[in-house]
Design an enzyme around this catalytic site. Structure first.
Site, short mmCIF file in Angstrom:
data_model
loop_
_atom_site.label_atom_id
_atom_site.label_comp_id
_atom_site.label_asym_id
_atom_site.label_seq_id
_atom_site.Cartn_x
_atom_site.Cartn_y
_atom_site.Cartn_z
CG HIS A 75 -1.87 1.00 1.45
ND1 HIS A 75 -1.58 2.28 1.89
CD2 HIS A 75 -3.22 0.96 1.29
CE1 HIS A 75 -2.71 2.97 1.97
NE2 HIS A 75 -3.71 2.20 1.61
CG ASP B 261 0.57 -2.33 6.09
OD1 ASP B 261 -0.35 -2.46 6.92
OD2 ASP B 261 0.45 -1.67 5.04
CE LYS C 135 -7.27 -0.32 6.44
NZ LYS C 135 -7.92 0.30 5.29
N1 PMP Z 1 -1.75 -0.57 4.54
C1 PMP Z 1 -2.76 -1.29 4.00
C2 PMP Z 1 -2.47 -2.66 3.46
C3 PMP Z 1 -4.05 -0.74 3.97
O1 PMP Z 1 -5.04 -1.45 3.40
C4 PMP Z 1 -4.27 0.55 4.50
C5 PMP Z 1 -5.65 1.17 4.48
N2 PMP Z 1 -6.29 1.13 3.24
C6 PMP Z 1 -3.19 1.23 5.06
C7 PMP Z 1 -1.95 0.65 5.06
C8 PMP Z 1 -3.35 2.60 5.64
O2 PMP Z 1 -4.11 2.57 6.80
P1 PMP Z 1 -4.63 3.93 7.44
O3 PMP Z 1 -5.25 4.72 6.33
O4 PMP Z 1 -5.63 3.47 8.45
O5 PMP Z 1 -3.47 4.60 8.04
#
Ligand code: PMP
Length: 412
Positions: free
Chosen positions: A129, A206, A232
């Protein structure tokens, strides 16, 4: 630790009933919420805990000697304790923060920035991500380190031989996702982090997409850092944490300065608080963490193994039925997969699909899912993503399939 072994009968329809928002209609149709990889819905228990905090206990933490201040501090620290038990780690190794993005940036700026130098490398994977790419690019730019990328096999699993081969001596840090938010691939992070540790490489996992869906034992993974997001995990937005080995936390300088993170401030110098408080400057999201504590209680009562088994069942059902739709391709077919299904239908655009599905009450995400390099590898501009959670039902999958066939016919 988690209760249950995936063998206790659970009334999943009643579980769905715990989530007030899932009872509403969208465009006059019963809601089918298939966007839990984006954010999870919240059970009544989480909403009530947050509400109760504001009605009965609201005060700032660690600053007031009055009763409310003590209650607020107790509630906030109790959430840290619950999270620590849930992930099988020590509470004083958990830095509470706004979520995974903050947590990874904390490692980037406080651990990596002071240590990396020209000639060093940071190893990532193709399926990260943006939250686990961009902070490392920023650190690389400022330190002269370079990024290396481990590639994927055609089914969307990591090429583990390639990943291990990429762990060369100049690699100082490995950043890898536990579960892909696009492909659903579950990576064998314990084995990967073991290989990294053997080579003296510090590992950052992560855990955003893993924590809500399976029992995560951070101690057993053996990484150096593990980041996760509360929203989440059926908890409130603006909550999450970084777990780090105590030795790292003690060696790392503060990331943000301010109140709460100090013991003594003089104009000629400041004595910082001990970790984890050293990294928690300013007023935290107290009510959010109270809600996250309730979320952990809720997940624990169901049992993460039961949740994982339920989601495997939903995934198998949806995957089998989607496979019967002409012209539909699923991106990501790894054997070990979470209930995330990215798909495309020949001759249709994912935005059109998602827009028309929305009119049928079905919420799926269309886009690049904050994973541009992965989409580049897939060779597509966007995908439609249906991401399921334990509170979804087989009946919702059927409703989704009916809607999808209707929409495909309209577009086709
Ligand atoms: N890593 C992954 C794999 C995610 O799916 C997400 C959220 N879509 C994030 C990081 C970022 O999380 P946040 O926006 O809650 O900081």
């Amino acid at each position: 630790m988690h209760a249950g072994e995936g063998d206790r009968p659970i009334d999943w329809a009643a579980v769905r009933g715990d989530f007030p928002l899932l009872q509403r209609q969208v465009h006059g149709k019963p809601l089918v919420y298939f966007d839990s990889a984006n954010t999870g819905q919240k059970p009544e228990a989480v909403i009530a805990a947050t509400d109760d905090f504001y009605r009965q206990h609201n005060a700032n933490v660690s600053r007031a000697v009055h009763a409310l201040g003590a209650e607020a501090t107790e509630a906030y620290e109790s959430a840290r304790g619950k999270l620590a038990r849930f992930f099988n780690v020590r509470p004083d190794e958990l830095v509470l923060c706004s979520g995974t993005t903050f947590a990874i940036n904390l490692v980037a700026y406080s651990w990596a920035l002071p240590r990396l130098q020209p000639g060093d490398a940071i190893l990532l994977t193709r399926m990260e991500h943006h939250a686990n790419i961009v902070p490392w690019q920023l650190v690389a730019q400022r330190t002269g380190a370079v990024l290396k990328v481990a590639e994927l096999l055609p089914d969307g699993s990591l090429d583990l031989d390639g990943l291990h081969a990429a762990m060369t001596p100049e690699v100082k840090l490995l950043a890898v996702t536990h579960v892909s938010n696009v492909l659903g691939t579950i990576n064998p992070v314990a084995a990967i982090c073991r290989e990294a540790a053997r080579r003296g490489i510090v590992s950052v996992v992560d855990g955003s997409q893993a924590a809500p869906h399976m029992a995560v034992d951070i101690a057993a993974i053996g990484c150096d850092f593990y980041a996760f997001t509360g929203h989440k995990m059926v908890g409130p937005t603006g909550t999450g944490a970084l777990w780090a080995r105590r030795a790292h936390l003690e060696a790392m300088p503060p990331f943000l300065g301010g109140g709460e993170m100090i013991k003594e401030v003089r104009f000629d110098g400041t004595v910082f608080n001990d970790a984890p408080h050293k990294f928690e400057a300013g007023t935290p999201n107290i009510a959010g963490f109270v809600g996250l504590g309730a979320a952990v209680d809720y997940l624990d009562a169901l049992g993460m193994p039961n949740i994982a088994a339920r989601e495997r069942e939903l995934l198998a059902h949806a995957t089998e039925e989607l496979g019967k739709i002409d012209g539909l391709r699923i991106h990501g077919t790894a054997r070990d997969k979470a209930a995330v299904i990215s798909f495309a239908i020949d001759g249709t655009h994912s935005h059109d699909l998602a827009t028309l599905l929305d009119l049928e009450g079905v919420a799926v995400r269309s886009g690049q899912h904050c994973a541009h390099p992965l989409l580049q590898w897939l060779g597509v501009g966007t995908t439609c993503r249906a991401s399921l959670a334990f509170y979804n039902t087989h009946a919702e999958i059927e409703a989704f399939l009916v809607a999808l066939r209707k929409v495909r016919n309209l577009l086709g």
